[in-house]
Scaffold this motif. Sequence first.
Motif, PDB file in Angstrom:
ATOM      1  N   LEU A   1      -4.796   1.057  16.723  1.00  0.00           N
ATOM      2  CA  LEU A   1      -4.279   2.368  17.102  1.00  0.00           C
ATOM      3  C   LEU A   1      -5.404   3.386  16.906  1.00  0.00           C
ATOM      4  CD1 LEU A   1      -1.504   3.526  17.967  1.00  0.00           C
ATOM      5  CD2 LEU A   1      -0.977   3.824  15.536  1.00  0.00           C
ATOM      6  N   SER A   2      -5.691   4.199  17.938  1.00  0.00           N
ATOM      7  CA  SER A   2      -6.828   5.114  17.843  1.00  0.00           C
ATOM      8  C   SER A   2      -6.472   6.549  18.184  1.00  0.00           C
ATOM      9  CB  SER A   2      -7.967   4.651  18.755  1.00  0.00           C
ATOM     10  OG  SER A   2      -7.623   4.856  20.109  1.00  0.00           O
ATOM     11  N   THR A   3      -7.302   7.461  17.652  1.00  0.00           N
ATOM     12  CA  THR A   3      -7.198   8.890  17.958  1.00  0.00           C
ATOM     13  C   THR A   3      -8.605   9.446  18.171  1.00  0.00           C
ATOM     14  OG1 THR A   3      -7.382   9.614  15.633  1.00  0.00           O
ATOM     15  CG2 THR A   3      -5.154   9.151  16.464  1.00  0.00           C
TER      16      THR A   3
ATOM     17  N   ALA B   1     -11.057   6.144  23.779  1.00  0.00           N
ATOM     18  CA  ALA B   1      -9.861   5.886  22.957  1.00  0.00           C
ATOM     19  C   ALA B   1      -9.426   4.430  23.082  1.00  0.00           C
ATOM     20  CB  ALA B   1      -8.724   6.820  23.366  1.00  0.00           C
ATOM     21  N   ARG B   2      -9.425   3.911  24.307  1.00  0.00           N
ATOM     22  CA  ARG B   2      -9.040   2.516  24.535  1.00  0.00           C
ATOM     23  C   ARG B   2      -9.996   1.558  23.805  1.00  0.00           C
ATOM     24  NH1 ARG B   2      -5.611   1.243  28.855  1.00  0.00           N
ATOM     25  NH2 ARG B   2      -4.829   3.038  29.998  1.00  0.00           N
ATOM     26  N   GLN B   3     -11.299   1.833  23.917  1.00  0.00           N
ATOM     27  CA  GLN B   3     -12.289   0.973  23.264  1.00  0.00           C
ATOM     28  C   GLN B   3     -12.231   1.099  21.748  1.00  0.00           C
ATOM     29  OE1 GLN B   3     -16.237   1.358  25.009  1.00  0.00           O
ATOM     30  NE2 GLN B   3     -15.361   1.423  27.068  1.00  0.00           N
ATOM     31  N   MET B   4     -11.917   2.283  21.238  1.00  0.00           N
ATOM     32  CA  MET B   4     -11.757   2.452  19.797  1.00  0.00           C
ATOM     33  C   MET B   4     -10.587   1.606  19.279  1.00  0.00           C
ATOM     34  SD  MET B   4     -12.361   6.576  19.294  1.00  0.00           S
ATOM     35  CE  MET B   4     -11.856   6.551  17.551  1.00  0.00           C
ATOM     36  N   ALA B   5      -9.479   1.632  19.991  1.00  0.00           N
ATOM     37  CA  ALA B   5      -8.303   0.856  19.582  1.00  0.00           C
ATOM     38  C   ALA B   5      -8.609  -0.638  19.603  1.00  0.00           C
ATOM     39  CB  ALA B   5      -7.108   1.182  20.480  1.00  0.00           C
TER      40      ALA B   5
ATOM     41  N   ARG C   1       8.102  -8.802  12.916  1.00  0.00           N
ATOM     42  CA  ARG C   1       7.501  -9.485  14.068  1.00  0.00           C
ATOM     43  C   ARG C   1       6.244 -10.278  13.698  1.00  0.00           C
ATOM     44  NH1 ARG C   1       8.300  -5.735  19.321  1.00  0.00           N
ATOM     45  NH2 ARG C   1      10.046  -4.484  18.588  1.00  0.00           N
ATOM     46  N   GLY C   2       5.815 -10.176  12.445  1.00  0.00           N
ATOM     47  CA  GLY C   2       4.614 -10.884  12.021  1.00  0.00           C
ATOM     48  C   GLY C   2       3.332 -10.264  12.541  1.00  0.00           C
ATOM     49  N   LEU C   3       3.360  -8.952  12.769  1.00  0.00           N
ATOM     50  CA  LEU C   3       2.208  -8.241  13.324  1.00  0.00           C
ATOM     51  C   LEU C   3       1.460  -7.473  12.247  1.00  0.00           C
ATOM     52  CD1 LEU C   3       3.971  -6.752  16.486  1.00  0.00           C
ATOM     53  CD2 LEU C   3       2.375  -8.691  16.428  1.00  0.00           C
ATOM     54  N   SER C   4       0.169  -7.288  12.474  1.00  0.00           N
ATOM     55  CA  SER C   4      -0.651  -6.450  11.596  1.00  0.00           C
ATOM     56  C   SER C   4      -1.239  -5.319  12.433  1.00  0.00           C
ATOM     57  CB  SER C   4      -1.754  -7.277  10.944  1.00  0.00           C
ATOM     58  OG  SER C   4      -2.580  -7.859  11.937  1.00  0.00           O
ATOM     59  N   ILE C   5      -1.701  -4.274  11.734  1.00  0.00           N
ATOM     60  CA  ILE C   5      -2.215  -3.096  12.428  1.00  0.00           C
ATOM     61  C   ILE C   5      -3.469  -2.579  11.736  1.00  0.00           C
ATOM     62  CG2 ILE C   5      -0.700  -1.506  11.138  1.00  0.00           C
ATOM     63  CD1 ILE C   5      -0.493   0.108  13.822  1.00  0.00           C
ATOM     64  N   ALA C   6      -4.349  -1.982  12.530  1.00  0.00           N
ATOM     65  CA  ALA C   6      -5.546  -1.309  12.032  1.00  0.00           C
ATOM     66  C   ALA C   6      -5.728  -0.031  12.842  1.00  0.00           C
ATOM     67  CB  ALA C   6      -6.771  -2.202  12.173  1.00  0.00           C
ATOM     68  N   THR C   7      -6.403   0.947  12.254  1.00  0.00           N
ATOM     69  CA  THR C   7      -6.603   2.218  12.939  1.00  0.00           C
ATOM     70  C   THR C   7      -8.082   2.532  13.116  1.00  0.00           C
ATOM     71  OG1 THR C   7      -6.574   3.513  10.902  1.00  0.00           O
ATOM     72  CG2 THR C   7      -4.450   3.154  11.990  1.00  0.00           C
ATOM     73  N   ALA C   8      -8.356   3.293  14.170  1.00  0.00           N
ATOM     74  CA  ALA C   8      -9.687   3.841  14.440  1.00  0.00           C
ATOM     75  C   ALA C   8      -9.472   5.318  14.720  1.00  0.00           C
ATOM     76  CB  ALA C   8     -10.323   3.150  15.635  1.00  0.00           C
ATOM     77  N   GLU C   9     -10.021   6.167  13.860  1.00  0.00           N
ATOM     78  CA  GLU C   9      -9.727   7.584  13.962  1.00  0.00           C
ATOM     79  C   GLU C   9     -10.989   8.417  14.094  1.00  0.00           C
ATOM     80  OE1 GLU C   9      -6.517   8.926  11.222  1.00  0.00           O
ATOM     81  OE2 GLU C   9      -6.808   6.943  10.335  1.00  0.00           O
ATOM     82  N   SER C  10     -10.833   9.526  14.792  1.00  0.00           N
ATOM     83  CA  SER C  10     -11.880  10.529  14.845  1.00  0.00           C
ATOM     84  C   SER C  10     -11.290  11.837  14.339  1.00  0.00           C
ATOM     85  CB  SER C  10     -12.437  10.649  16.257  1.00  0.00           C
ATOM     86  OG  SER C  10     -13.583  11.474  16.251  1.00  0.00           O
ATOM     87  N   LEU C  11     -10.650  12.616  15.196  1.00  0.00           N
ATOM     88  CA  LEU C  11     -10.180  13.944  14.782  1.00  0.00           C
ATOM     89  C   LEU C  11      -9.169  13.906  13.649  1.00  0.00           C
ATOM     90  CD1 LEU C  11      -7.563  15.666  17.027  1.00  0.00           C
ATOM     91  CD2 LEU C  11      -8.034  13.241  17.249  1.00  0.00           C
TER      92      LEU C  11
END
Length: 170
Positions: free
Chosen positions: A102-104, A85-89, A22-32
């Motif tokens: 994508l966040s946790t 969580a929304r703001q982290m993502a 799909r030509g998409l990229s991803i990044a993560t924001a994690e805590s736990l």
Amino acid sequence: MGTVSVMGDEQVATLIADLARRGLSIATAESLTGGGLVARLVDVPGASHVVRGGVCTYAVDTKASVLGVSESRLALTGPVDEQVARQMAAGARSLFGASIGLSTTGVAGPGPADGFPAGTVHIACAHPAGVEHRLLHLEGDRAQVRAGAIDAALALLRDVLDFSGVSARD
């Protein structure tokens, strides 16, 4: 929701391939999850075509200073919160210039934290069409909660790809 189905290597590879197609990229924001989510993604050969990076904002103040999460929201609710969580993502998406963030965030245990029992987890996925969120109540020890949060975040990504129809055109 006590348990989450395990996302196997083949399923994660399919996610990576779908993002690439799909030509998409991803990044993560994690805590736990402490970097476990981005590590799970980069376990897949070819992940370098879609994974922009990941950040572990384990300390509460780094959620604001690194990801732009509202300091007033963090002061009001603490880190175990839907809006956090929304703001982290969204912050991961912005920080890394990714199509998807994508966040946790939550409580891995063994005991309660921030007024929430162990296993309380918020995950979110920010994408071109919006931000999706899920609240989880996971069972098990610290490792099981963290693993369940990673699997749930990957499942949320799968659902976003399946139901939002996002692509690089968006």
